[in-house]
Design an enzyme around this catalytic site. Structure first.
Site, PDB file in Angstrom:
ATOM      1  NE  ARG A   1      -0.060   2.238  34.177  1.00  0.00           N
ATOM      2  CZ  ARG A   1      -0.195   2.640  35.426  1.00  0.00           C
ATOM      3  NH1 ARG A   1       0.336   3.867  35.785  1.00  0.00           N
ATOM      4  NH2 ARG A   1      -0.903   1.909  36.208  1.00  0.00           N
TER       5      ARG A   1
ATOM      6  CE  LYS B   1       9.833  -3.650  13.954  1.00  0.00           C
ATOM      7  NZ  LYS B   1      10.015  -4.878  13.484  1.00  0.00           N
TER       8      LYS B   1
ATOM      9  CD  GLU C   1      20.244  -5.132   9.399  1.00  0.00           C
ATOM     10  OE1 GLU C   1      19.399  -5.058   8.429  1.00  0.00           O
ATOM     11  OE2 GLU C   1      19.876  -6.242  10.021  1.00  0.00           O
TER      12      GLU C   1
ATOM     13  CE  LYS D   1      14.209   0.603  11.256  1.00  0.00           C
ATOM     14  NZ  LYS D   1      14.760  -0.260  12.271  1.00  0.00           N
TER      15      LYS D   1
ATOM     16  CD  GLU E   1       7.406  -5.441  10.974  1.00  0.00           C
ATOM     17  OE1 GLU E   1       8.297  -4.708  11.665  1.00  0.00           O
ATOM     18  OE2 GLU E   1       7.334  -6.741  10.849  1.00  0.00           O
TER      19      GLU E   1
ATOM     20  NE  ARG F   1       9.229  -0.765  11.676  1.00  0.00           N
ATOM     21  CZ  ARG F   1       9.599  -0.283  12.666  1.00  0.00           C
ATOM     22  NH1 ARG F   1       8.795   0.489  13.300  1.00  0.00           N
ATOM     23  NH2 ARG F   1      10.822  -0.316  13.458  1.00  0.00           N
TER      24      ARG F   1
ATOM     25  CG  ASN G   1      11.215  -7.910   8.449  1.00  0.00           C
ATOM     26  OD1 ASN G   1      12.243  -7.505   9.414  1.00  0.00           O
ATOM     27  ND2 ASN G   1       9.998  -7.760   8.747  1.00  0.00           N
TER      28      ASN G   1
ATOM     29  CG  HIS H   1      16.037  -9.369   8.601  1.00  0.00           C
ATOM     30  ND1 HIS H   1      16.588  -8.775   7.565  1.00  0.00           N
ATOM     31  CD2 HIS H   1      16.425  -8.958   9.538  1.00  0.00           C
ATOM     32  CE1 HIS H   1      17.260  -7.779   7.996  1.00  0.00           C
ATOM     33  NE2 HIS H   1      17.205  -7.779   9.450  1.00  0.00           N
TER      34      HIS H   1
ATOM     35  CG  HIS I   1      14.807 -13.424  12.035  1.00  0.00           C
ATOM     36  ND1 HIS I   1      13.620 -12.851  11.319  1.00  0.00           N
ATOM     37  CD2 HIS I   1      15.419 -12.645  12.463  1.00  0.00           C
ATOM     38  CE1 HIS I   1      13.917 -11.431  11.746  1.00  0.00           C
ATOM     39  NE2 HIS I   1      15.253 -11.401  12.654  1.00  0.00           N
TER      40      HIS I   1
ATOM     41  CG  HIS J   1      20.949  -9.267  13.099  1.00  0.00           C
ATOM     42  ND1 HIS J   1      19.907 -10.340  12.693  1.00  0.00           N
ATOM     43  CD2 HIS J   1      20.739  -8.362  12.352  1.00  0.00           C
ATOM     44  CE1 HIS J   1      18.907  -9.808  12.128  1.00  0.00           C
ATOM     45  NE2 HIS J   1      19.294  -8.496  11.744  1.00  0.00           N
TER      46      HIS J   1
HETATM   47  N1  LIG Z   1      14.988  -2.339  17.439  1.00  0.00           N
HETATM   48  C1  LIG Z   1      15.216  -2.659  16.074  1.00  0.00           C
HETATM   49  O1  LIG Z   1      14.610  -2.150  15.004  1.00  0.00           O
HETATM   50  C2  LIG Z   1      16.274  -3.507  15.634  1.00  0.00           C
HETATM   51  C3  LIG Z   1      16.797  -3.576  14.372  1.00  0.00           C
HETATM   52  C4  LIG Z   1      17.915  -4.501  14.388  1.00  0.00           C
HETATM   53  C5  LIG Z   1      18.641  -4.922  15.331  1.00  0.00           C
HETATM   54  N2  LIG Z   1      17.897  -4.834  16.638  1.00  0.00           N
HETATM   55  C6  LIG Z   1      18.839  -5.626  17.541  1.00  0.00           C
HETATM   56  O2  LIG Z   1      20.037  -5.060  17.611  1.00  0.00           O
HETATM   57  C7  LIG Z   1      20.804  -6.260  18.226  1.00  0.00           C
HETATM   58  C8  LIG Z   1      22.203  -6.123  17.488  1.00  0.00           C
HETATM   59  O3  LIG Z   1      22.757  -5.142  17.841  1.00  0.00           O
HETATM   60  P1  LIG Z   1      24.537  -4.939  17.471  1.00  0.00           P
HETATM   61  O4  LIG Z   1      24.870  -5.693  16.399  1.00  0.00           O
HETATM   62  O5  LIG Z   1      24.714  -3.506  17.703  1.00  0.00           O
HETATM   63  O6  LIG Z   1      24.721  -5.988  18.895  1.00  0.00           O
HETATM   64  P2  LIG Z   1      25.403  -5.700  20.311  1.00  0.00           P
HETATM   65  O7  LIG Z   1      24.659  -4.513  20.964  1.00  0.00           O
HETATM   66  O8  LIG Z   1      25.636  -6.834  20.837  1.00  0.00           O
HETATM   67  O9  LIG Z   1      26.832  -4.909  19.945  1.00  0.00           O
HETATM   68  C9  LIG Z   1      27.627  -5.844  19.233  1.00  0.00           C
HETATM   69  C10 LIG Z   1      29.088  -5.883  19.964  1.00  0.00           C
HETATM   70  O10 LIG Z   1      29.702  -4.559  19.722  1.00  0.00           O
HETATM   71  C11 LIG Z   1      29.990  -4.121  20.984  1.00  0.00           C
HETATM   72  N3  LIG Z   1      30.169  -2.604  20.780  1.00  0.00           N
HETATM   73  C12 LIG Z   1      28.953  -1.813  20.246  1.00  0.00           C
HETATM   74  N4  LIG Z   1      29.785  -0.721  20.260  1.00  0.00           N
HETATM   75  C13 LIG Z   1      30.936  -0.726  20.349  1.00  0.00           C
HETATM   76  C14 LIG Z   1      31.906   0.145  20.304  1.00  0.00           C
HETATM   77  N5  LIG Z   1      31.846   1.511  19.801  1.00  0.00           N
HETATM   78  N6  LIG Z   1      33.361  -0.122  20.275  1.00  0.00           N
HETATM   79  C15 LIG Z   1      33.452  -1.387  20.629  1.00  0.00           C
HETATM   80  N7  LIG Z   1      32.638  -2.342  20.933  1.00  0.00           N
HETATM   81  C16 LIG Z   1      31.482  -2.034  20.777  1.00  0.00           C
HETATM   82  C17 LIG Z   1      29.216  -4.648  22.015  1.00  0.00           C
HETATM   83  O11 LIG Z   1      29.516  -4.401  23.363  1.00  0.00           O
HETATM   84  C18 LIG Z   1      28.706  -5.910  21.432  1.00  0.00           C
HETATM   85  O12 LIG Z   1      29.800  -6.908  21.942  1.00  0.00           O
HETATM   86  C19 LIG Z   1      19.888  -7.527  18.295  1.00  0.00           C
HETATM   87  O13 LIG Z   1      19.596  -7.908  19.734  1.00  0.00           O
HETATM   88  C20 LIG Z   1      18.956  -6.888  17.385  1.00  0.00           C
HETATM   89  O14 LIG Z   1      17.779  -7.860  17.588  1.00  0.00           O
HETATM   90  C21 LIG Z   1      16.846  -4.415  16.646  1.00  0.00           C
HETATM   91 ZN   LIG Z   2      18.526  -6.972  10.829  1.00  0.00          ZN
END
Ligand SMILES: NC(=O)c1ccc[n+]([C@@H]2O[C@H](COP(=O)([O-])OP(=O)(O)OC[C@H]3O[C@@H](n4cnc5c(N)ncnc54)[C@H](O)[C@@H]3O)[C@@H](O)[C@H]2O)c1
Ligand SMILES: [Zn+2]
Length: 371
Positions: free
Chosen positions: A123, A145, A187, A229, A239, A243, A247, A250, A254, A267
Protein backbone atom coordinates in the site's frame (compact mmCIF):
# COMPACT_ATOMS: atom_id res chain seq x y z
CA UNK A 1 28.03 24.11 -12.44
CA UNK A 2 26.45 25.67 -9.38
CA UNK A 3 24.20 23.05 -7.75
CA UNK A 4 20.61 24.09 -7.30
CA UNK A 5 17.98 23.05 -4.80
CA UNK A 6 14.29 23.69 -5.32
CA UNK A 7 11.33 22.57 -3.29
CA UNK A 8 8.07 21.08 -4.53
CA UNK A 9 5.15 21.78 -2.20
CA UNK A 10 1.84 19.99 -2.45
CA UNK A 11 -1.04 19.97 0.03
CA UNK A 12 0.21 16.86 1.79
CA UNK A 13 3.96 17.01 1.41
CA UNK A 14 7.05 18.82 0.28
CA UNK A 15 10.25 17.49 -1.19
CA UNK A 16 13.56 18.73 -2.53
CA UNK A 17 14.72 18.69 -6.13
CA UNK A 18 18.50 18.76 -6.51
CA UNK A 19 19.95 19.83 -9.87
CA UNK A 20 23.65 19.81 -10.70
CA UNK A 21 26.66 17.91 -11.97
CA UNK A 22 27.45 15.05 -9.61
CA UNK A 23 24.48 15.58 -7.27
CA UNK A 24 23.70 11.84 -7.26
CA UNK A 25 26.47 11.71 -4.63
CA UNK A 26 23.74 13.05 -2.29
CA UNK A 27 21.71 9.86 -2.61
CA UNK A 28 23.21 8.01 0.38
CA UNK A 29 22.61 11.04 2.60
CA UNK A 30 19.02 11.44 1.36
CA UNK A 31 18.35 7.75 1.99
CA UNK A 32 19.97 7.82 5.41
CA UNK A 33 17.62 10.68 6.37
CA UNK A 34 14.76 8.23 6.21
CA UNK A 35 14.07 6.97 9.71
CA UNK A 36 14.34 3.20 10.04
CA UNK A 37 15.43 2.54 6.48
CA UNK A 38 15.34 -1.23 5.95
CA UNK A 39 16.17 -1.65 2.28
CA UNK A 40 16.84 0.15 -0.99
CA UNK A 41 15.48 -1.12 -4.31
CA UNK A 42 17.35 0.49 -7.17
CA UNK A 43 15.13 0.10 -10.23
CA UNK A 44 16.69 0.87 -13.60
CA UNK A 45 16.56 -0.23 -17.23
CA UNK A 46 19.07 -2.24 -19.26
CA UNK A 47 20.55 0.82 -21.03
CA UNK A 48 21.02 2.93 -17.96
CA UNK A 49 22.20 -0.08 -15.98
CA UNK A 50 25.00 -0.81 -18.42
CA UNK A 51 26.17 2.83 -18.35
CA UNK A 52 25.59 3.88 -14.75
CA UNK A 53 24.18 0.98 -12.73
CA UNK A 54 27.40 -0.33 -11.23
CA UNK A 55 28.60 3.08 -10.12
CA UNK A 56 25.33 3.93 -8.39
CA UNK A 57 25.13 0.51 -6.73
CA UNK A 58 28.73 0.81 -5.55
CA UNK A 59 27.97 4.23 -4.08
CA UNK A 60 24.96 2.92 -2.17
CA UNK A 61 26.78 -0.17 -0.91
CA UNK A 62 29.87 1.73 0.15
CA UNK A 63 27.61 3.95 2.24
CA UNK A 64 26.53 0.75 3.98
CA UNK A 65 23.02 0.81 2.52
CA UNK A 66 21.23 -2.53 1.98
CA UNK A 67 20.72 -2.03 -1.75
CA UNK A 68 19.35 -4.44 -4.32
CA UNK A 69 19.19 -3.74 -8.04
CA UNK A 70 16.17 -4.58 -10.20
CA UNK A 71 16.58 -4.14 -13.96
CA UNK A 72 13.78 -3.96 -16.55
CA UNK A 73 14.21 -4.02 -20.34
CA UNK A 74 14.67 -0.52 -21.79
CA UNK A 75 11.67 0.90 -23.61
CA UNK A 76 8.05 1.94 -23.17
CA UNK A 77 6.94 -1.72 -23.25
CA UNK A 78 8.29 -2.12 -19.75
CA UNK A 79 5.59 0.19 -18.41
CA UNK A 80 3.47 -2.94 -18.21
CA UNK A 81 1.53 -5.01 -15.70
CA UNK A 82 4.04 -7.84 -16.32
CA UNK A 83 7.04 -5.75 -15.28
CA UNK A 84 5.12 -4.26 -12.38
CA UNK A 85 4.29 -7.75 -11.13
CA UNK A 86 7.95 -8.75 -11.47
CA UNK A 87 8.99 -5.77 -9.36
CA UNK A 88 6.35 -6.38 -6.69
CA UNK A 89 7.35 -10.03 -6.35
CA UNK A 90 11.09 -9.35 -6.35
CA UNK A 91 10.64 -6.73 -3.64
CA UNK A 92 8.41 -8.90 -1.47
CA UNK A 93 10.68 -11.95 -1.88
CA UNK A 94 13.54 -9.76 -0.78
CA UNK A 95 11.75 -8.95 2.46
CA UNK A 96 10.45 -5.52 1.51
CA UNK A 97 8.69 -3.81 4.40
CA UNK A 98 7.33 -0.30 4.95
CA UNK A 99 10.82 0.92 5.79
CA UNK A 100 12.12 0.21 2.29
CA UNK A 101 12.69 2.85 -0.35
CA UNK A 102 12.59 2.58 -4.15
CA UNK A 103 15.18 4.54 -6.13
CA UNK A 104 14.09 5.02 -9.75
CA UNK A 105 17.21 5.47 -11.86
CA UNK A 106 16.34 6.09 -15.50
CA UNK A 107 14.11 7.86 -17.95
CA UNK A 108 10.39 8.44 -17.63
CA UNK A 109 9.63 4.77 -18.20
CA UNK A 110 11.58 3.69 -15.14
CA UNK A 111 10.29 6.68 -13.17
CA UNK A 112 6.65 5.89 -13.90
CA UNK A 113 7.00 2.12 -13.42
CA UNK A 114 9.18 2.17 -10.32
CA UNK A 115 7.18 5.06 -8.89
CA UNK A 116 3.99 3.04 -9.28
CA UNK A 117 5.61 -0.05 -7.80
CA UNK A 118 6.51 2.10 -4.77
CA UNK A 119 3.01 3.59 -4.66
CA UNK A 120 1.36 0.19 -4.63
CA UNK A 121 3.56 -2.41 -2.92
CA UNK A 122 2.46 -2.86 0.72
CA UNK A 123 0.00 0.00 0.00
CA UNK A 124 2.86 2.37 -0.59
CA UNK A 125 6.50 2.82 0.35
CA UNK A 126 8.84 5.75 -0.21
CA UNK A 127 10.59 6.49 -3.48
CA UNK A 128 13.34 8.74 -4.74
CA UNK A 129 13.40 9.74 -8.39
CA UNK A 130 16.78 9.89 -10.11
CA UNK A 131 15.92 10.91 -13.68
CA UNK A 132 18.60 10.27 -16.28
CA UNK A 133 16.90 11.59 -19.44
CA UNK A 134 16.19 15.26 -20.08
CA UNK A 135 12.51 14.48 -20.49
CA UNK A 136 12.38 12.72 -17.15
CA UNK A 137 14.22 15.60 -15.47
CA UNK A 138 12.04 18.40 -16.77
CA UNK A 139 8.76 16.54 -16.76
CA UNK A 140 8.22 12.95 -15.63
CA UNK A 141 10.12 12.93 -12.33
CA UNK A 142 8.36 15.91 -10.75
CA UNK A 143 4.71 15.96 -9.85
CA UNK A 144 3.97 12.52 -8.50
CA UNK A 145 2.20 10.91 -11.44
CA UNK A 146 3.15 7.25 -11.70
CA UNK A 147 1.73 4.39 -13.67
CA UNK A 148 1.80 1.83 -16.42
CA UNK A 149 0.29 1.38 -19.87
CA UNK A 150 -2.37 -1.12 -20.95
CA UNK A 151 -2.73 -2.64 -24.40
CA UNK A 152 -5.73 -0.28 -24.64
CA UNK A 153 -3.67 2.84 -24.17
CA UNK A 154 -0.90 4.69 -22.36
CA UNK A 155 -0.88 5.60 -18.67
CA UNK A 156 -4.28 4.06 -18.01
CA UNK A 157 -3.41 2.59 -14.59
CA UNK A 158 -1.50 4.47 -11.94
CA UNK A 159 -1.46 6.55 -8.83
CA UNK A 160 -0.36 9.91 -7.54
CA UNK A 161 2.66 9.22 -5.37
CA UNK A 162 5.02 12.06 -4.56
CA UNK A 163 8.67 11.06 -4.13
CA UNK A 164 10.79 11.85 -1.05
CA UNK A 165 13.26 13.65 -3.27
CA UNK A 166 14.25 14.13 -6.89
CA UNK A 167 17.94 14.04 -7.78
CA UNK A 168 18.86 15.42 -11.20
CA UNK A 169 22.49 14.68 -11.89
CA UNK A 170 23.44 16.46 -15.12
CA UNK A 171 26.38 14.09 -15.58
CA UNK A 172 23.91 11.39 -16.66
CA UNK A 173 22.94 13.47 -19.68
CA UNK A 174 26.39 12.99 -21.20
CA UNK A 175 25.41 9.49 -22.30
CA UNK A 176 21.89 10.30 -23.46
CA UNK A 177 21.43 9.72 -27.22
CA UNK A 178 21.04 12.94 -29.25
CA UNK A 179 17.52 12.14 -30.41
CA UNK A 180 16.37 11.52 -26.82
CA UNK A 181 17.93 14.81 -25.75
CA UNK A 182 16.09 16.72 -28.48
CA UNK A 183 12.87 15.04 -27.49
CA UNK A 184 13.38 16.34 -23.96
CA UNK A 185 13.79 19.88 -25.24
CA UNK A 186 10.24 19.76 -26.55
CA UNK A 187 8.99 19.63 -22.94
CA UNK A 188 11.22 22.54 -21.95
CA UNK A 189 9.84 24.57 -24.87
CA UNK A 190 6.35 23.56 -23.76
CA UNK A 191 6.92 24.75 -20.19
CA UNK A 192 8.21 28.08 -21.48
CA UNK A 193 5.34 28.45 -23.96
CA UNK A 194 2.64 28.07 -21.29
CA UNK A 195 4.20 30.02 -18.42
CA UNK A 196 7.39 31.93 -19.10
CA UNK A 197 8.05 34.13 -22.08
CA UNK A 198 11.47 35.09 -20.75
CA UNK A 199 12.53 31.44 -20.72
CA UNK A 200 11.14 31.03 -24.23
CA UNK A 201 13.30 33.93 -25.43
CA UNK A 202 16.36 32.51 -23.67
CA UNK A 203 15.85 29.14 -25.32
CA UNK A 204 15.58 30.88 -28.69
CA UNK A 205 18.77 32.82 -28.04
CA UNK A 206 20.82 30.03 -26.47
CA UNK A 207 19.80 27.06 -28.56
CA UNK A 208 23.30 26.42 -29.87
CA UNK A 209 24.76 26.24 -26.35
CA UNK A 210 21.80 24.23 -25.14
CA UNK A 211 22.10 21.62 -27.87
CA UNK A 212 25.83 21.40 -27.15
CA UNK A 213 24.86 20.54 -23.53
CA UNK A 214 26.74 23.55 -22.11
CA UNK A 215 26.47 22.69 -18.39
CA UNK A 216 25.53 26.06 -16.91
CA UNK A 217 22.97 26.91 -19.63
CA UNK A 218 21.55 23.40 -19.31
CA UNK A 219 21.23 23.68 -15.54
CA UNK A 220 19.47 27.04 -15.87
CA UNK A 221 16.98 25.76 -18.42
CA UNK A 222 16.24 22.59 -16.41
CA UNK A 223 15.82 24.62 -13.23
CA UNK A 224 13.44 27.03 -14.96
CA UNK A 225 11.25 24.27 -16.35
CA UNK A 226 11.22 22.35 -13.08
CA UNK A 227 10.13 25.56 -11.33
CA UNK A 228 7.25 25.89 -13.77
CA UNK A 229 6.19 22.28 -13.31
CA UNK A 230 6.54 22.52 -9.53
CA UNK A 231 4.45 25.69 -9.37
CA UNK A 232 1.69 24.25 -11.50
CA UNK A 233 1.66 20.93 -9.64
CA UNK A 234 1.79 22.71 -6.29
CA UNK A 235 -1.35 24.61 -7.21
CA UNK A 236 -3.19 21.60 -8.63
CA UNK A 237 -1.71 18.28 -7.56
CA UNK A 238 -4.50 16.04 -8.88
CA UNK A 239 -5.04 17.75 -12.21
CA UNK A 240 -8.47 19.24 -11.69
CA UNK A 241 -7.72 22.50 -13.43
CA UNK A 242 -4.50 24.44 -13.80
CA UNK A 243 -2.33 21.34 -14.17
CA UNK A 244 -4.01 20.67 -17.50
CA UNK A 245 -2.05 23.49 -19.13
CA UNK A 246 0.96 21.15 -18.93
CA UNK A 247 -0.76 19.24 -21.70
CA UNK A 248 -0.06 21.97 -24.24
CA UNK A 249 0.75 20.20 -27.50
CA UNK A 250 -0.25 16.87 -25.99
CA UNK A 251 -3.78 16.51 -27.38
CA UNK A 252 -2.63 15.95 -30.94
CA UNK A 253 0.59 14.33 -29.68
CA UNK A 254 -1.34 11.59 -27.88
CA UNK A 255 -3.44 11.03 -30.99
CA UNK A 256 -0.36 10.80 -33.21
CA UNK A 257 1.39 8.48 -30.77
CA UNK A 258 -1.61 6.18 -30.49
CA UNK A 259 -2.21 6.06 -34.25
CA UNK A 260 1.43 5.30 -34.95
CA UNK A 261 1.51 2.60 -32.29
CA UNK A 262 4.17 4.57 -30.37
CA UNK A 263 6.93 3.56 -32.76
CA UNK A 264 7.59 6.34 -35.30
CA UNK A 265 7.72 9.28 -32.95
CA UNK A 266 9.38 9.85 -29.61
CA UNK A 267 7.08 11.52 -27.11
CA UNK A 268 8.81 14.90 -27.36
CA UNK A 269 8.72 14.74 -31.14
CA UNK A 270 4.98 14.18 -31.06
CA UNK A 271 4.64 17.06 -28.58
CA UNK A 272 6.62 19.34 -30.91
CA UNK A 273 4.19 18.63 -33.76
CA UNK A 274 1.28 19.03 -31.36
CA UNK A 275 2.49 22.44 -30.13
CA UNK A 276 2.75 23.81 -33.65
CA UNK A 277 -0.74 22.50 -34.40
CA UNK A 278 -2.17 23.92 -31.16
CA UNK A 279 -0.58 27.26 -32.12
CA UNK A 280 -2.29 27.21 -35.49
CA UNK A 281 -5.59 26.07 -34.00
CA UNK A 282 -5.39 28.88 -31.45
CA UNK A 283 -4.76 31.41 -34.20
CA UNK A 284 -7.71 30.08 -36.16
CA UNK A 285 -9.91 30.40 -33.04
CA UNK A 286 -8.76 34.00 -32.62
CA UNK A 287 -7.28 33.28 -29.17
CA UNK A 288 -3.61 33.00 -30.12
CA UNK A 289 -2.09 36.11 -31.73
CA UNK A 290 -0.91 35.74 -35.31
CA UNK A 291 2.74 34.75 -35.57
CA UNK A 292 2.87 32.57 -32.44
CA UNK A 293 2.56 29.33 -34.42
CA UNK A 294 5.42 30.40 -36.67
CA UNK A 295 7.56 31.17 -33.64
CA UNK A 296 6.82 27.73 -32.18
CA UNK A 297 7.60 26.10 -35.51
CA UNK A 298 10.90 27.96 -35.88
CA UNK A 299 12.01 27.06 -32.35
CA UNK A 300 11.09 23.38 -32.51
CA UNK A 301 12.75 23.05 -35.93
CA UNK A 302 15.90 24.73 -34.63
CA UNK A 303 16.06 21.96 -32.01
CA UNK A 304 15.85 19.37 -34.75
CA UNK A 305 12.30 18.47 -33.75
CA UNK A 306 9.57 17.77 -36.30
CA UNK A 307 6.86 20.38 -36.81
CA UNK A 308 4.71 18.34 -39.14
CA UNK A 309 2.97 15.02 -38.85
CA UNK A 310 5.02 12.20 -40.33
CA UNK A 311 1.97 11.24 -42.34
CA UNK A 312 0.01 8.06 -42.43
CA UNK A 313 -2.56 9.15 -39.89
CA UNK A 314 -6.09 9.60 -41.16
CA UNK A 315 -8.22 12.29 -39.55
CA UNK A 316 -10.81 9.73 -38.53
CA UNK A 317 -8.23 7.65 -36.70
CA UNK A 318 -6.76 10.71 -35.01
CA UNK A 319 -10.13 12.00 -33.84
CA UNK A 320 -10.99 8.60 -32.43
CA UNK A 321 -7.64 8.32 -30.66
CA UNK A 322 -7.90 11.85 -29.23
CA UNK A 323 -11.50 11.21 -28.16
CA UNK A 324 -10.40 8.15 -26.19
CA UNK A 325 -7.67 10.05 -24.44
CA UNK A 326 -8.39 10.49 -20.77
CA UNK A 327 -7.56 14.21 -21.05
CA UNK A 328 -10.94 15.21 -22.40
CA UNK A 329 -13.56 17.49 -21.01
CA UNK A 330 -17.34 17.11 -20.79
CA UNK A 331 -17.77 19.00 -24.04
CA UNK A 332 -15.28 16.99 -26.01
CA UNK A 333 -11.58 16.86 -26.73
CA UNK A 334 -9.56 19.04 -24.49
CA UNK A 335 -7.21 21.67 -26.01
CA UNK A 336 -4.60 23.88 -24.43
CA UNK A 337 -4.42 27.14 -26.38
CA UNK A 338 -1.95 29.98 -25.96
CA UNK A 339 -3.21 33.51 -25.30
CA UNK A 340 0.36 34.51 -26.04
CA UNK A 341 3.78 32.93 -25.50
CA UNK A 342 3.87 32.51 -21.70
CA UNK A 343 0.15 32.15 -21.04
CA UNK A 344 -2.21 29.27 -21.75
CA UNK A 345 -5.90 28.46 -21.37
CA UNK A 346 -7.74 25.15 -21.54
CA UNK A 347 -10.86 24.65 -23.61
CA UNK A 348 -13.05 21.74 -24.61
CA UNK A 349 -15.11 23.94 -26.90
CA UNK A 350 -13.37 23.74 -30.23
CA UNK A 351 -16.19 23.29 -32.75
CA UNK A 352 -15.73 19.98 -34.54
CA UNK A 353 -15.92 21.48 -38.07
CA UNK A 354 -13.14 23.95 -37.17
CA UNK A 355 -11.01 21.16 -35.74
CA UNK A 356 -11.55 18.91 -38.73
CA UNK A 357 -10.72 21.62 -41.24
CA UNK A 358 -7.60 22.66 -39.31
CA UNK A 359 -6.49 19.03 -39.07
CA UNK A 360 -7.09 18.55 -42.78
CA UNK A 361 -5.01 21.60 -43.57
CA UNK A 362 -2.23 20.65 -41.13
CA UNK A 363 -2.01 17.01 -42.13
CA UNK A 364 -2.59 17.81 -45.78
CA UNK A 365 0.74 19.62 -45.83
CA UNK A 366 2.48 16.33 -45.14
CA UNK A 367 0.25 13.44 -44.24
CA UNK A 368 -2.68 11.84 -45.89
CA UNK A 369 -6.03 13.65 -45.85
CA UNK A 370 -9.06 11.89 -44.43
CA UNK A 371 -10.14 8.91 -46.51
N1 LIG B 1 4.85 10.95 -14.79
C1 LIG B 1 4.80 12.02 -15.56
O1 LIG B 1 4.37 13.09 -15.16
C2 LIG B 1 5.33 11.91 -16.94
C3 LIG B 1 5.55 13.06 -17.68
C4 LIG B 1 6.10 12.94 -18.95
C5 LIG B 1 6.39 11.69 -19.46
N2 LIG B 1 6.16 10.57 -18.71
C6 LIG B 1 6.48 9.25 -19.23
O2 LIG B 1 7.87 9.18 -19.45
C7 LIG B 1 8.14 8.22 -20.47
C8 LIG B 1 9.13 8.82 -21.44
O3 LIG B 1 10.30 9.14 -20.75
P1 LIG B 1 11.71 9.12 -21.49
O4 LIG B 1 11.63 9.93 -22.71
O5 LIG B 1 12.73 9.42 -20.48
O6 LIG B 1 11.79 7.61 -22.00
P2 LIG B 1 12.66 6.35 -21.53
O7 LIG B 1 12.58 6.16 -20.09
O8 LIG B 1 12.25 5.23 -22.41
O9 LIG B 1 14.13 6.80 -21.90
C9 LIG B 1 14.46 7.02 -23.25
C10 LIG B 1 15.63 6.16 -23.68
O10 LIG B 1 16.82 6.74 -23.17
C11 LIG B 1 17.55 5.77 -22.42
N3 LIG B 1 18.24 6.52 -21.39
C12 LIG B 1 17.72 7.18 -20.33
N4 LIG B 1 18.67 7.85 -19.68
C13 LIG B 1 19.83 7.61 -20.34
C14 LIG B 1 21.16 8.05 -20.15
N5 LIG B 1 21.50 8.90 -19.18
N6 LIG B 1 22.11 7.59 -21.02
C15 LIG B 1 21.77 6.75 -22.04
N7 LIG B 1 20.52 6.34 -22.26
C16 LIG B 1 19.57 6.76 -21.43
C17 LIG B 1 16.52 4.78 -21.96
O11 LIG B 1 17.10 3.52 -21.69
C18 LIG B 1 15.58 4.73 -23.16
O12 LIG B 1 16.12 3.89 -24.15
C19 LIG B 1 6.81 7.88 -21.09
O13 LIG B 1 6.41 6.63 -20.65
C20 LIG B 1 5.88 8.94 -20.55
O14 LIG B 1 4.55 8.50 -20.44
C21 LIG B 1 5.64 10.67 -17.47
ZN1 LIG C 1 4.82 15.16 -22.30
Amino acid sequence: VRPRRLEVKTEATRYPVLIGAGVSAELPRLLAEKMGLTGVFLVTDTNVDSLHGDRVMAMLRSAGLPARKLVVPAGERSKSAEQLLRLWRAMVEDGCDRGACVVALGGGVVGDLAGFAAASVLRGIDSIQVPTSLLAMVDASVGGKTGIDLPEGKNLVGAFHQPRAVVMDLDFLATLPERELRSGWAEVIKAAAIRDEGLFRRIEAERVDLLARAPERLAEAIEASVRIKAAVVGADEKESGLRRILNFGHTLAHGLEAVSGYVDLLHGEAVAVGMVFAGELGERLGVTPAGVADRLRALTESFGLPSKSPGGASIGDLLRAMGRDKKRGPGGIHWVILERIGSAVVTDEVPEPVLVSELERFLGETGRASP
